[in-house]
Design a protein around this motif. Structure first.
Motif, PDB file in Angstrom:
ATOM      1  N   GLN A   1     -12.278  22.462 -17.383  1.00 15.90           N
ATOM      2  CA  GLN A   1     -13.253  23.371 -17.962  1.00 15.90           C
ATOM      3  C   GLN A   1     -14.610  23.138 -17.291  1.00 15.90           C
ATOM      4  N   VAL A   2     -15.215  24.197 -16.811  1.00 18.04           N
ATOM      5  CA  VAL A   2     -16.534  24.114 -16.204  1.00 18.04           C
ATOM      6  C   VAL A   2     -17.566  24.457 -17.272  1.00 18.04           C
ATOM      7  N   HIS A   3     -18.471  23.516 -17.514  1.00 13.48           N
ATOM      8  CA  HIS A   3     -19.491  23.727 -18.550  1.00 13.48           C
ATOM      9  C   HIS A   3     -20.606  24.600 -17.999  1.00 13.48           C
ATOM     10  N   MET A   4     -20.893  25.708 -18.676  1.00 11.18           N
ATOM     11  CA  MET A   4     -21.917  26.644 -18.221  1.00 11.18           C
ATOM     12  C   MET A   4     -22.861  26.928 -19.385  1.00 11.18           C
ATOM     13  N   VAL A   5     -24.163  26.942 -19.109  1.00 12.38           N
ATOM     14  CA  VAL A   5     -25.156  27.150 -20.157  1.00 12.38           C
ATOM     15  C   VAL A   5     -26.167  28.193 -19.705  1.00 12.38           C
ATOM     16  N   GLU A   6     -26.259  29.289 -20.464  1.00 12.62           N
ATOM     17  CA  GLU A   6     -27.229  30.335 -20.177  1.00 12.62           C
ATOM     18  C   GLU A   6     -28.559  30.033 -20.849  1.00 12.62           C
ATOM     19  N   SER A   7     -29.623  30.550 -20.261  1.00 11.65           N
ATOM     20  CA  SER A   7     -30.959  30.466 -20.865  1.00 11.65           C
ATOM     21  C   SER A   7     -31.796  31.608 -20.334  1.00 11.65           C
ATOM     22  N   GLY A   8     -32.956  31.802 -20.939  1.00  9.39           N
ATOM     23  CA  GLY A   8     -33.887  32.813 -20.457  1.00  9.39           C
ATOM     24  C   GLY A   8     -33.896  34.101 -21.253  1.00  9.39           C
ATOM     25  N   GLY A   9     -33.005  34.221 -22.235  1.00  9.90           N
ATOM     26  CA  GLY A   9     -33.014  35.417 -23.051  1.00  9.90           C
ATOM     27  C   GLY A   9     -34.225  35.461 -23.956  1.00  9.90           C
ATOM     28  N   GLY A  10     -34.425  36.598 -24.594  1.00 11.40           N
ATOM     29  CA  GLY A  10     -35.556  36.743 -25.496  1.00 11.40           C
ATOM     30  C   GLY A  10     -35.780  38.185 -25.849  1.00 11.40           C
ATOM     31  N   SER A  11     -36.934  38.449 -26.430  1.00 11.08           N
ATOM     32  CA  SER A  11     -37.307  39.803 -26.825  1.00 11.08           C
ATOM     33  C   SER A  11     -38.391  40.320 -25.894  1.00 11.08           C
ATOM     34  N   VAL A  12     -38.252  41.558 -25.484  1.00 12.44           N
ATOM     35  CA  VAL A  12     -39.196  42.166 -24.555  1.00 12.44           C
ATOM     36  C   VAL A  12     -39.298  43.661 -24.849  1.00 12.44           C
ATOM     37  N   GLN A  13     -40.418  44.240 -24.508  1.00 14.35           N
ATOM     38  CA  GLN A  13     -40.570  45.680 -24.684  1.00 14.35           C
ATOM     39  C   GLN A  13     -39.938  46.433 -23.518  1.00 14.35           C
ATOM     40  N   ALA A  14     -39.585  47.666 -23.766  1.00 17.12           N
ATOM     41  CA  ALA A  14     -39.004  48.502 -22.723  1.00 17.12           C
ATOM     42  C   ALA A  14     -39.936  48.538 -21.509  1.00 17.12           C
ATOM     43  N   GLY A  15     -39.329  48.435 -20.340  1.00 22.19           N
ATOM     44  CA  GLY A  15     -40.100  48.382 -19.103  1.00 22.19           C
ATOM     45  C   GLY A  15     -40.406  46.982 -18.630  1.00 22.19           C
TER      46      GLY A  15
ATOM     47  N   SER B   1     -17.342  32.198 -14.498  1.00 20.32           N
ATOM     48  CA  SER B   1     -16.994  31.709 -13.167  1.00 20.32           C
ATOM     49  C   SER B   1     -15.483  31.550 -13.031  1.00 20.32           C
ATOM     50  N   ARG B   2     -15.053  31.520 -11.772  1.00 24.17           N
ATOM     51  CA  ARG B   2     -13.664  31.239 -11.465  1.00 24.17           C
ATOM     52  C   ARG B   2     -13.572  30.783 -10.017  1.00 24.17           C
ATOM     53  N   GLN B   3     -12.552  30.012  -9.718  1.00 29.48           N
ATOM     54  CA  GLN B   3     -12.316  29.610  -8.342  1.00 29.48           C
ATOM     55  C   GLN B   3     -11.779  30.792  -7.555  1.00 29.48           C
ATOM     56  N   THR B   4     -12.154  30.830  -6.264  1.00 32.90           N
ATOM     57  CA  THR B   4     -11.734  31.957  -5.439  1.00 32.90           C
ATOM     58  C   THR B   4     -11.825  31.531  -3.977  1.00 32.90           C
ATOM     59  N   VAL B   5     -11.893  32.528  -3.109  1.00 38.44           N
ATOM     60  CA  VAL B   5     -12.106  32.277  -1.686  1.00 38.44           C
ATOM     61  C   VAL B   5     -13.401  32.967  -1.270  1.00 38.44           C
ATOM     62  N   THR B   6     -13.907  32.614  -0.141  1.00 38.70           N
ATOM     63  CA  THR B   6     -15.162  33.186   0.344  1.00 38.70           C
ATOM     64  C   THR B   6     -15.084  34.706   0.439  1.00 38.70           C
ATOM     65  N   GLY B   7     -16.112  35.372  -0.084  1.00 43.65           N
ATOM     66  CA  GLY B   7     -16.229  36.814   0.061  1.00 43.65           C
ATOM     67  C   GLY B   7     -15.587  37.646  -1.022  1.00 43.65           C
ATOM     68  N   VAL B   8     -14.995  37.021  -2.009  1.00 49.44           N
ATOM     69  CA  VAL B   8     -14.303  37.761  -3.072  1.00 49.44           C
ATOM     70  C   VAL B   8     -15.084  37.640  -4.370  1.00 49.44           C
ATOM     71  N   TYR B   9     -15.314  38.777  -5.048  1.00 47.86           N
ATOM     72  CA  TYR B   9     -15.944  38.761  -6.364  1.00 47.86           C
ATOM     73  C   TYR B   9     -15.050  39.529  -7.335  1.00 47.86           C
ATOM     74  N   TYR B  10     -15.362  39.430  -8.616  1.00 43.58           N
ATOM     75  CA  TYR B  10     -14.538  40.015  -9.662  1.00 43.58           C
ATOM     76  C   TYR B  10     -15.419  40.744 -10.659  1.00 43.58           C
ATOM     77  N   THR B  11     -14.922  41.870 -11.178  1.00 49.70           N
ATOM     78  CA  THR B  11     -15.718  42.693 -12.085  1.00 49.70           C
ATOM     79  C   THR B  11     -15.079  42.878 -13.449  1.00 49.70           C
ATOM     80  N   THR B  12     -13.989  42.182 -13.715  1.00 52.49           N
ATOM     81  CA  THR B  12     -13.311  42.329 -15.012  1.00 52.49           C
ATOM     82  C   THR B  12     -13.359  41.024 -15.795  1.00 52.49           C
ATOM     83  N   ASN B  13     -13.396  41.164 -17.123  1.00 51.04           N
ATOM     84  CA  ASN B  13     -13.416  39.992 -17.998  1.00 51.04           C
ATOM     85  C   ASN B  13     -12.258  39.043 -17.713  1.00 51.04           C
ATOM     86  N   SER B  14     -11.086  39.618 -17.599  1.00 52.59           N
ATOM     87  CA  SER B  14      -9.864  38.822 -17.522  1.00 52.59           C
ATOM     88  C   SER B  14      -9.773  37.996 -16.238  1.00 52.59           C
ATOM     89  N   ALA B  15     -10.567  38.336 -15.251  1.00 54.78           N
ATOM     90  CA  ALA B  15     -10.507  37.614 -13.977  1.00 54.78           C
ATOM     91  C   ALA B  15     -11.178  36.257 -14.050  1.00 54.78           C
TER      92      ALA B  15
END
Length: 125
Positions: A1-15, A97-111
Motif C-alpha cells: 500500500q502506498v500512503h498518499m496524503v492530499e492537502s491544499g483544499g479550502g474555500s474560495v470564491q469563483a474565479g 497512483s498505480r505502477q505502470t511503464v513510462t509514457g502511460v497514464y490512466y483516466t478511469t477509477n478502476s485503473a
C-alpha cells in the motif's frame, strides 16, 4: 500500500485559485498518478492524469485550460494547480497512483491501485 496524503483544499470564491498537493511515500518502480473528484450525490470523476515518468498529461474537458497536473519527483509530491475556479468544481479531490511503464497514464477509477483520503474544495459564487 502506498500512503498518499492530499492537502491544499479550502474555500474560495469563483474565479479564484488553489493548488492541491499530494505527498506520497517513495517507492521503486514507475508510477502513473491522477486526480479525481467527487461532488455530493455524484460519482467520482476523472480530473487529470500524469504518465509514468511524467512525460505525458491528460486533463478532463471540464477543466482543460484551467487546471494543470504536475509532479515533483524529488519532493515525492503531485500537484493540481487550479485557476478560474467555478462553483461546479466544488468536490472532494483525491489523488491516486498505480505502477505502470513510462509514457502511460490512466483516466478511469478502476485503473488505480492506491488512493489518498481526499481534500475538500468549495467554490462559492
Amino acid at each position: 500500500q502506498v500512503h498518499m496524503v492530499e492537502s491544499g483544499g479550502g474555500s474560495v470564491q469563483a474565479g479564484g485559485s488553489l493548488r492541491l498537493s499530494c505527498t506520497y511515500a517513495r517507492t521503486d518502480g514507475i508510477w502513473a498518478m491522477g486526480w479525481f473528484r467527487q461532488a455530493p450525490g455524484k460519482e467520482r470523476e476523472f480530473v487529470a492524469a500524469i504518465s509514468g515518468g511524467g512525460t505525458k498529461t491528460n486533463h478532463a474537458e471540464s477543466v482543460k485550460g484551467r487546471f494543470t497536473i504536475s509532479r515533483d519527483g524529488a519532493k515525492n509530491t503531485l500537484y493540481l494547480q487550479m485557476s478560474s475556479l467555478k462553483p461546479e468544481d466544488t468536490a472532494i479531490y483525491y489523488c491516486a497512483s498505480r505502477q505502470t511503464v513510462t509514457g502511460v497514464y490512466y483516466t478511469t477509477n478502476s485503473a488505480y491501485q492506491h488512493w489518498g483520503q481526499g481534500t475538500q474544495v468549495t467554490v462559492s459564487s
